[in-house]
Design a protein around this motif. Structure first.
Motif, PDB file in Angstrom:
ATOM      1  N   ARG A   1     -33.767  -6.969   9.990  1.00  0.00           N
ATOM      2  CA  ARG A   1     -34.945  -6.838   9.131  1.00  0.00           C
ATOM      3  C   ARG A   1     -35.733  -8.118   9.355  1.00  0.00           C
ATOM      4  O   ARG A   1     -35.270  -9.193   8.997  1.00  0.00           O
ATOM      5  CB  ARG A   1     -34.575  -6.689   7.670  1.00  0.00           C
ATOM      6  CG  ARG A   1     -35.826  -6.552   6.790  1.00  0.00           C
ATOM      7  CD  ARG A   1     -35.519  -6.420   5.317  1.00  0.00           C
ATOM      8  NE  ARG A   1     -34.873  -5.134   5.076  1.00  0.00           N
ATOM      9  CZ  ARG A   1     -33.984  -4.919   4.114  1.00  0.00           C
ATOM     10  NH1 ARG A   1     -33.620  -5.903   3.332  1.00  0.00           N
ATOM     11  NH2 ARG A   1     -33.447  -3.737   3.940  1.00  0.00           N
ATOM     12  N   GLY A   2     -36.888  -7.970   9.969  1.00  0.00           N
ATOM     13  CA  GLY A   2     -37.649  -9.158  10.354  1.00  0.00           C
ATOM     14  C   GLY A   2     -36.882  -9.906  11.434  1.00  0.00           C
ATOM     15  O   GLY A   2     -36.506  -9.340  12.459  1.00  0.00           O
ATOM     16  N   ASP A   3     -36.625 -11.180  11.195  1.00  0.00           N
ATOM     17  CA  ASP A   3     -35.870 -11.998  12.162  1.00  0.00           C
ATOM     18  C   ASP A   3     -34.404 -12.140  11.785  1.00  0.00           C
ATOM     19  O   ASP A   3     -33.648 -12.829  12.458  1.00  0.00           O
ATOM     20  CB  ASP A   3     -36.486 -13.405  12.248  1.00  0.00           C
ATOM     21  CG  ASP A   3     -37.871 -13.383  12.854  1.00  0.00           C
ATOM     22  OD1 ASP A   3     -38.149 -12.452  13.638  1.00  0.00           O
ATOM     23  OD2 ASP A   3     -38.671 -14.292  12.552  1.00  0.00           O
ATOM     24  N   ARG A   4     -33.993 -11.491  10.701  1.00  0.00           N
ATOM     25  CA  ARG A   4     -32.628 -11.671  10.186  1.00  0.00           C
ATOM     26  C   ARG A   4     -31.723 -10.500  10.559  1.00  0.00           C
ATOM     27  O   ARG A   4     -32.050  -9.340  10.304  1.00  0.00           O
ATOM     28  CB  ARG A   4     -32.698 -11.810   8.671  1.00  0.00           C
ATOM     29  CG  ARG A   4     -31.438 -12.376   8.067  1.00  0.00           C
ATOM     30  CD  ARG A   4     -31.586 -12.553   6.594  1.00  0.00           C
ATOM     31  NE  ARG A   4     -30.928 -11.359   6.021  1.00  0.00           N
ATOM     32  CZ  ARG A   4     -30.927 -11.055   4.759  1.00  0.00           C
ATOM     33  NH1 ARG A   4     -31.579 -11.783   3.905  1.00  0.00           N
ATOM     34  NH2 ARG A   4     -30.294  -9.999   4.324  1.00  0.00           N
ATOM     35  N   ALA A   5     -30.586 -10.800  11.149  1.00  0.00           N
ATOM     36  CA  ALA A   5     -29.590  -9.773  11.466  1.00  0.00           C
ATOM     37  C   ALA A   5     -28.864  -9.383  10.189  1.00  0.00           C
ATOM     38  O   ALA A   5     -28.434 -10.241   9.420  1.00  0.00           O
ATOM     39  CB  ALA A   5     -28.603 -10.294  12.490  1.00  0.00           C
ATOM     40  N   LEU A   6     -28.741  -8.066   9.939  1.00  0.00           N
ATOM     41  CA  LEU A   6     -28.112  -7.574   8.721  1.00  0.00           C
ATOM     42  C   LEU A   6     -26.723  -6.994   8.946  1.00  0.00           C
ATOM     43  O   LEU A   6     -25.845  -7.136   8.107  1.00  0.00           O
ATOM     44  CB  LEU A   6     -28.982  -6.484   8.078  1.00  0.00           C
ATOM     45  CG  LEU A   6     -30.388  -6.875   7.680  1.00  0.00           C
ATOM     46  CD1 LEU A   6     -31.135  -5.653   7.172  1.00  0.00           C
ATOM     47  CD2 LEU A   6     -30.350  -7.958   6.627  1.00  0.00           C
ATOM     48  N   ALA A   7     -26.578  -6.287  10.053  1.00  0.00           N
ATOM     49  CA  ALA A   7     -25.310  -5.578  10.256  1.00  0.00           C
ATOM     50  C   ALA A   7     -25.102  -5.277  11.730  1.00  0.00           C
ATOM     51  O   ALA A   7     -26.046  -5.269  12.514  1.00  0.00           O
ATOM     52  CB  ALA A   7     -25.300  -4.275   9.468  1.00  0.00           C
ATOM     53  N   GLU A   8     -23.865  -5.015  12.043  1.00  0.00           N
ATOM     54  CA  GLU A   8     -23.516  -4.521  13.374  1.00  0.00           C
ATOM     55  C   GLU A   8     -23.017  -3.091  13.190  1.00  0.00           C
ATOM     56  O   GLU A   8     -22.160  -2.832  12.353  1.00  0.00           O
ATOM     57  CB  GLU A   8     -22.423  -5.381  13.989  1.00  0.00           C
ATOM     58  CG  GLU A   8     -21.981  -4.921  15.349  1.00  0.00           C
ATOM     59  CD  GLU A   8     -20.876  -5.794  15.923  1.00  0.00           C
ATOM     60  OE1 GLU A   8     -20.034  -5.233  16.648  1.00  0.00           O
ATOM     61  OE2 GLU A   8     -20.844  -7.001  15.646  1.00  0.00           O
ATOM     62  N   VAL A   9     -23.583  -2.171  13.944  1.00  0.00           N
ATOM     63  CA  VAL A   9     -23.177  -0.767  13.879  1.00  0.00           C
ATOM     64  C   VAL A   9     -22.661  -0.390  15.253  1.00  0.00           C
ATOM     65  O   VAL A   9     -23.334  -0.577  16.264  1.00  0.00           O
ATOM     66  CB  VAL A   9     -24.365   0.147  13.483  1.00  0.00           C
ATOM     67  CG1 VAL A   9     -23.926   1.594  13.445  1.00  0.00           C
ATOM     68  CG2 VAL A   9     -24.934  -0.274  12.153  1.00  0.00           C
ATOM     69  N   ARG A  10     -21.446   0.130  15.281  1.00  0.00           N
ATOM     70  CA  ARG A  10     -20.854   0.548  16.554  1.00  0.00           C
ATOM     71  C   ARG A  10     -19.994   1.776  16.312  1.00  0.00           C
ATOM     72  O   ARG A  10     -19.531   2.016  15.197  1.00  0.00           O
ATOM     73  CB  ARG A  10     -20.025  -0.566  17.166  1.00  0.00           C
ATOM     74  CG  ARG A  10     -18.950  -1.098  16.275  1.00  0.00           C
ATOM     75  CD  ARG A  10     -18.272  -2.315  16.886  1.00  0.00           C
ATOM     76  NE  ARG A  10     -17.438  -2.976  15.913  1.00  0.00           N
ATOM     77  CZ  ARG A  10     -16.220  -2.599  15.581  1.00  0.00           C
ATOM     78  NH1 ARG A  10     -15.668  -1.575  16.176  1.00  0.00           N
ATOM     79  NH2 ARG A  10     -15.528  -3.251  14.671  1.00  0.00           N
ATOM     80  N   PRO A  11     -19.786   2.557  17.348  1.00  0.00           N
ATOM     81  CA  PRO A  11     -18.946   3.752  17.175  1.00  0.00           C
ATOM     82  C   PRO A  11     -17.491   3.361  16.935  1.00  0.00           C
ATOM     83  O   PRO A  11     -17.028   2.327  17.408  1.00  0.00           O
ATOM     84  CB  PRO A  11     -19.107   4.500  18.500  1.00  0.00           C
ATOM     85  CG  PRO A  11     -19.624   3.503  19.470  1.00  0.00           C
ATOM     86  CD  PRO A  11     -20.318   2.435  18.693  1.00  0.00           C
ATOM     87  N   LEU A  12     -16.809   4.183  16.183  1.00  0.00           N
ATOM     88  CA  LEU A  12     -15.378   3.980  15.967  1.00  0.00           C
ATOM     89  C   LEU A  12     -14.612   4.437  17.192  1.00  0.00           C
ATOM     90  O   LEU A  12     -15.004   5.392  17.867  1.00  0.00           O
ATOM     91  CB  LEU A  12     -14.904   4.774  14.747  1.00  0.00           C
ATOM     92  CG  LEU A  12     -15.466   4.333  13.407  1.00  0.00           C
ATOM     93  CD1 LEU A  12     -15.026   5.297  12.314  1.00  0.00           C
ATOM     94  CD2 LEU A  12     -14.991   2.934  13.077  1.00  0.00           C
ATOM     95  N   ALA A  13     -13.503   3.785  17.442  1.00  0.00           N
ATOM     96  CA  ALA A  13     -12.648   4.200  18.550  1.00  0.00           C
ATOM     97  C   ALA A  13     -12.008   5.542  18.206  1.00  0.00           C
ATOM     98  O   ALA A  13     -11.628   5.788  17.061  1.00  0.00           O
ATOM     99  CB  ALA A  13     -11.562   3.154  18.796  1.00  0.00           C
ATOM    100  N   ALA A  14     -11.923   6.400  19.181  1.00  0.00           N
ATOM    101  CA  ALA A  14     -11.312   7.714  18.969  1.00  0.00           C
ATOM    102  C   ALA A  14      -9.817   7.520  18.672  1.00  0.00           C
ATOM    103  O   ALA A  14      -9.154   6.706  19.313  1.00  0.00           O
ATOM    104  CB  ALA A  14     -11.488   8.585  20.201  1.00  0.00           C
ATOM    105  N   PRO A  15      -9.305   8.247  17.694  1.00  0.00           N
ATOM    106  CA  PRO A  15      -7.874   8.116  17.400  1.00  0.00           C
ATOM    107  C   PRO A  15      -7.036   8.604  18.578  1.00  0.00           C
ATOM    108  O   PRO A  15      -7.385   9.589  19.223  1.00  0.00           O
ATOM    109  CB  PRO A  15      -7.673   9.002  16.176  1.00  0.00           C
ATOM    110  CG  PRO A  15      -8.831   9.933  16.157  1.00  0.00           C
ATOM    111  CD  PRO A  15      -9.964   9.241  16.865  1.00  0.00           C
ATOM    112  N   VAL A  16      -5.982   7.881  18.837  1.00  0.00           N
ATOM    113  CA  VAL A  16      -5.079   8.246  19.927  1.00  0.00           C
ATOM    114  C   VAL A  16      -4.064   9.233  19.377  1.00  0.00           C
ATOM    115  O   VAL A  16      -3.336   8.923  18.438  1.00  0.00           O
ATOM    116  CB  VAL A  16      -4.363   7.001  20.486  1.00  0.00           C
ATOM    117  CG1 VAL A  16      -3.411   7.384  21.595  1.00  0.00           C
ATOM    118  CG2 VAL A  16      -5.381   5.984  20.960  1.00  0.00           C
TER     119      VAL A  16
END
Length: 79
Positions: A30-45
């Motif tokens: 948001r603007g110049d500020r990082a708020l969160a990291e969003v990444r996919p979950l690893a598939a369950p083995v």
């Protein structure tokens, strides 16, 4: 890792989710500020459990399959 703004996510949230499902990771800003990291979950083995996984860790008593005492059976039956 790509950067995406909150406004871009709000404009088309389904497109954002599809990109995450495809394996893309994002830093949400948001603007110049990082708020969160969003990444996919690893598939369950899902692999079958190996035979003998707990071998030698416990012993089964010889009478493990004997009928339960009447007092305990009554508790199960609600009598």
């Amino acid at each position: 890792m790509s950067t995406i703004s909150v406004q871009d996510i709000q404009s088309d949230p389904f497109a954002f989710v599809r990109r995450v499902e495809a394996g893309e990771a994002f830093v949400v800003v948001r603007g110049d500020r990082a708020l969160a990291e969003v990444r996919p979950l690893a598939a369950p083995v899902s692999q079958p459990r190996p035979f003998g996984l707990c071998a030698g860790q416990f012993t089964v008593p010889a009478d493990f399959d004997r009928p339960l005492p009447d007092a305990i059976l009554k508790e199960f039956e609600g009598s």
